[in-house]
Design a protein around this motif. Structure first.
Motif, PDB file in Angstrom:
ATOM      1  N   ARG A 122      49.463  20.263  59.534  1.00  0.00           N
ATOM      2  CA  ARG A 122      48.983  19.721  58.269  1.00  0.00           C
ATOM      3  C   ARG A 122      48.609  18.246  58.384  1.00  0.00           C
ATOM      4  O   ARG A 122      47.779  17.739  57.631  1.00  0.00           O
ATOM      5  CB  ARG A 122      50.009  19.909  57.159  1.00  0.00           C
ATOM      6  CG  ARG A 122      51.310  19.138  57.337  1.00  0.00           C
ATOM      7  CD  ARG A 122      52.217  19.279  56.123  1.00  0.00           C
ATOM      8  NE  ARG A 122      51.654  18.612  54.963  1.00  0.00           N
ATOM      9  CZ  ARG A 122      51.371  19.237  53.824  1.00  0.00           C
ATOM     10  NH1 ARG A 122      51.594  20.526  53.704  1.00  0.00           N
ATOM     11  NH2 ARG A 122      50.863  18.566  52.815  1.00  0.00           N
ATOM     12  N   GLN A 123      49.201  17.535  59.349  1.00  0.00           N
ATOM     13  CA  GLN A 123      48.942  16.096  59.451  1.00  0.00           C
ATOM     14  C   GLN A 123      47.481  15.776  59.733  1.00  0.00           C
ATOM     15  O   GLN A 123      46.988  14.714  59.353  1.00  0.00           O
ATOM     16  CB  GLN A 123      49.811  15.482  60.563  1.00  0.00           C
ATOM     17  CG  GLN A 123      51.287  15.422  60.242  1.00  0.00           C
ATOM     18  CD  GLN A 123      52.028  16.649  60.761  1.00  0.00           C
ATOM     19  OE1 GLN A 123      51.450  17.736  60.871  1.00  0.00           O
ATOM     20  NE2 GLN A 123      53.283  16.474  61.095  1.00  0.00           N
ATOM     21  N   GLU A 172      45.356  16.283  56.491  1.00  0.00           N
ATOM     22  CA  GLU A 172      45.919  15.332  55.535  1.00  0.00           C
ATOM     23  C   GLU A 172      45.427  13.919  55.835  1.00  0.00           C
ATOM     24  O   GLU A 172      45.014  13.176  54.938  1.00  0.00           O
ATOM     25  CB  GLU A 172      47.441  15.393  55.585  1.00  0.00           C
ATOM     26  CG  GLU A 172      48.142  14.607  54.509  1.00  0.00           C
ATOM     27  CD  GLU A 172      49.617  14.934  54.465  1.00  0.00           C
ATOM     28  OE1 GLU A 172      50.112  15.325  53.400  1.00  0.00           O
ATOM     29  OE2 GLU A 172      50.284  14.821  55.529  1.00  0.00           O
ATOM     30  N   ASP A 212      42.719  11.900  53.338  1.00  0.00           N
ATOM     31  CA  ASP A 212      43.101  10.591  52.809  1.00  0.00           C
ATOM     32  C   ASP A 212      42.157   9.498  53.300  1.00  0.00           C
ATOM     33  O   ASP A 212      41.790   8.589  52.546  1.00  0.00           O
ATOM     34  CB  ASP A 212      44.523  10.239  53.255  1.00  0.00           C
ATOM     35  CG  ASP A 212      45.594  10.940  52.446  1.00  0.00           C
ATOM     36  OD1 ASP A 212      45.300  11.356  51.317  1.00  0.00           O
ATOM     37  OD2 ASP A 212      46.722  11.082  52.954  1.00  0.00           O
ATOM     38  N   THR A 215      43.421  23.311  55.469  1.00  0.00           N
ATOM     39  CA  THR A 215      42.559  22.235  54.965  1.00  0.00           C
ATOM     40  C   THR A 215      42.368  22.366  53.454  1.00  0.00           C
ATOM     41  O   THR A 215      42.456  21.378  52.717  1.00  0.00           O
ATOM     42  CB  THR A 215      41.193  22.255  55.678  1.00  0.00           C
ATOM     43  OG1 THR A 215      41.391  22.062  57.077  1.00  0.00           O
ATOM     44  CG2 THR A 215      40.283  21.163  55.139  1.00  0.00           C
ATOM     45  N   GLN A 242      44.351  23.853  51.341  1.00  0.00           N
ATOM     46  CA  GLN A 242      45.627  23.579  50.676  1.00  0.00           C
ATOM     47  C   GLN A 242      45.861  22.074  50.549  1.00  0.00           C
ATOM     48  O   GLN A 242      46.262  21.590  49.478  1.00  0.00           O
ATOM     49  CB  GLN A 242      46.779  24.212  51.456  1.00  0.00           C
ATOM     50  CG  GLN A 242      48.131  23.975  50.816  1.00  0.00           C
ATOM     51  CD  GLN A 242      49.275  24.508  51.674  1.00  0.00           C
ATOM     52  OE1 GLN A 242      49.125  24.745  52.868  1.00  0.00           O
ATOM     53  NE2 GLN A 242      50.422  24.695  51.065  1.00  0.00           N
ATOM     54  N   ILE A 243      45.600  21.333  51.635  1.00  0.00           N
ATOM     55  CA  ILE A 243      45.791  19.883  51.593  1.00  0.00           C
ATOM     56  C   ILE A 243      44.829  19.248  50.591  1.00  0.00           C
ATOM     57  O   ILE A 243      45.208  18.374  49.800  1.00  0.00           O
ATOM     58  CB  ILE A 243      45.578  19.272  52.990  1.00  0.00           C
ATOM     59  CG1 ILE A 243      46.661  19.774  53.964  1.00  0.00           C
ATOM     60  CG2 ILE A 243      45.575  17.759  52.922  1.00  0.00           C
ATOM     61  CD1 ILE A 243      48.066  19.405  53.584  1.00  0.00           C
ATOM     62  N   GLN A 280      46.105  19.775  47.116  1.00  0.00           N
ATOM     63  CA  GLN A 280      47.243  18.914  46.825  1.00  0.00           C
ATOM     64  C   GLN A 280      46.821  17.469  46.595  1.00  0.00           C
ATOM     65  O   GLN A 280      47.470  16.738  45.842  1.00  0.00           O
ATOM     66  CB  GLN A 280      48.258  18.996  47.971  1.00  0.00           C
ATOM     67  CG  GLN A 280      48.937  20.342  48.095  1.00  0.00           C
ATOM     68  CD  GLN A 280      49.771  20.465  49.368  1.00  0.00           C
ATOM     69  OE1 GLN A 280      49.751  19.585  50.234  1.00  0.00           O
ATOM     70  NE2 GLN A 280      50.516  21.561  49.480  1.00  0.00           N
ATOM     71  N   LYS A 281      45.730  17.069  47.236  1.00  0.00           N
ATOM     72  CA  LYS A 281      45.244  15.693  47.117  1.00  0.00           C
ATOM     73  C   LYS A 281      44.266  15.503  45.953  1.00  0.00           C
ATOM     74  O   LYS A 281      43.751  14.408  45.750  1.00  0.00           O
ATOM     75  CB  LYS A 281      44.550  15.270  48.418  1.00  0.00           C
ATOM     76  CG  LYS A 281      45.444  15.271  49.640  1.00  0.00           C
ATOM     77  CD  LYS A 281      46.414  14.122  49.624  1.00  0.00           C
ATOM     78  CE  LYS A 281      47.238  14.076  50.889  1.00  0.00           C
ATOM     79  NZ  LYS A 281      48.154  12.897  50.904  1.00  0.00           N
TER      80      LYS A 281
END
Length: 404
Positions: A311-312, A315, A319, A350, A352-353, A356-357
């Protein structure tokens, strides 16, 4: 799952499933990309199947034909990206069949991607994913004959259709509207600003008042936390140097950790104070075995995707390359907030992140079974159990999900 999301207005195909902010589509990405309008996507983050020696169940091209295959996607990728948009590709290396020799295929591909007469992209920067838990591959050369070492770093390329030389940051706090692909995202906490003002934090060298990056430190401490630094953290003396919020946040982050097992770099990075890892190196072990996605795959006897992003990676780039909400004044894209796309979605981490963002997202995946399972990322266990038709022997297609 949900009614059509806003991104379905950009494409003719019917979504396989929707969430509040995004939609997943089954099919060949080359064909799905053709349906998108020009300049409609702000960020593409993806990990294509690599050119490995052996055929994987999720499908991968041979080393000989890999680059020609990949370049088929590029004209459409470039067309659908915003001028400020970015194309982030994680692409691993490979050994040649039967020899302890590396294939240069991904570097040859990069040359084609940035060739003005072919790919027409610009290489904004190269990144590296360091996986400290990477297994030796191929074992013949690494473990048996011991003539190679474990290949623990994977290349990530940040490409963009256009390069803007203007500063990405105005004098205020908002990114330059014409240079989102050149964003300078280093935002300093109050504690960092205090350290810089006192001369104890040197941002240019990414070091701190404790000189954790010096050669002497590395030699004397073998990468571990020296006793005086460890005692300082445990006693709270060092935490006293930070503002109250940073100290509280740090203590919450390490509440479930054995602080003595953290490296100096890890500890200081948790404090937001840099460390001895370069900014374009993303360190992440892809060893998670008890995530919600994997637990649900096991529970319902569904194949999980065997080559998942940590996930990093998405993410970091979501960001880094798209602005944060609120989007009251967002006028840069095709919709009222940035759109993130993965053209080889797999388990759709991707998407999902991005959800969430607070970004819109789209996911393209050719293999139906992996797209089916990726729904788990957007459903709670209770929702999955409610929707699952226990009369079916296989999770199978979307017909086995009840909307009751």
């Amino acid at each position: 799952m949900n009614e059509d999301s806003a991104v379905t207005t950009l494409i003719d195909s019917e979504a396989a499933y929707n969430s509040d902010l995004g939609s997943a589509f089954q099919g060949d990405s080359r064909e799905l990309l053709e349906q998108l309008p020009d300049n409609s996507i702000d960020l593409i983050v993806t990990s294509p199947p690599f050119a490995l020696q052996h055929k994987k169940e999720y499908g991968n091209e041979s080393q000989e034909g890999y680059n020609d295959w990949f370049m088929e996607f590029v004209p459409e990728v470039r067309r659908v990206l915003q001028p400020h948009g970015s194309f982030v590709v994680e692409i691993g290396g490979a050994f040649k069949q039967g020899y302890p020799e590396r294939s240069p295929y991904q570097f040859q591909l990069l040359n084609r991607l940035v060739d003005p007469d072919e790919g027409g992209m610009h290489l904004a920067q190269d990144f590296y994913w360091y996986n400290p838990a990477k297994l030796p591959n191929p074992i013949e050369w690494v473990n048996v004959r011991k003539i190679r070492v474990t290949d623990a770093v994977t290349h990530i390329w940040w490409l963009t259709p256009e390069i803007n030389k203007d500063s990405a940051v105005e004098e205020g706090e908002h990114p330059h509207p014409e240079a989102n692909n050149q964003r300078v995202l280093q935002e300093y906490s109050d504690s960092q600003k205090q350290l810089m003002e006192s001369g104890e934090f040197n941002d240019g060298k990414r070091s701190s008042g404790w000189n954790i990056d010096s050669e002497a430190f590395a030699n004397d401490n073998d990468g571990s936390i020296p006793d005086n630094l460890l005692e300082g953290f445990q006693s709270g003396d060092i935490l006293d140097r930070l503002d109250e919020f940073s100290a509280k946040e740090f203590l919450e982050m390490v509440s479930n950790e054995d602080i003595g097992d953290l490296s100096a770099g890890e500890m200081l990075r948790m404090l937001g104070m840099g460390g001895n890892t370069a900014d374009n190196v993303i360190e992440a072990s892809n060893t998670a075995s008890n995530t919600h996605y994997l637990k649900m795959c096991r529970e319902f006897d569904v194949d999980s995707h065997p080559a998942r992003f940590p996930r990093q990676i998405p993410e970091f780039f979501v960001d880094f390359l798209t602005p944060n909400p609120p989007y009251d004044d967002w006028e840069q894209g095709a919709l009222d907030r940035p759109v993130v796309l993965d053209i080889f979605a797999g388990s759709n981490i991707t998407g999902q992140i991005a959800e969430q963002k607070g970004r819109y997202w789209m996911a393209f995946e050719k293999e139906q079974k992996y797209l089916d399972a990726s729904q788990f990322r957007f459903l709670t266990e209770e929702e999955i159990r409610k929707r699952y038709n226990s009369d079916q022997s296989d999770f199978g297609d979307f017909a086995t999900l009840s909307e009751d």
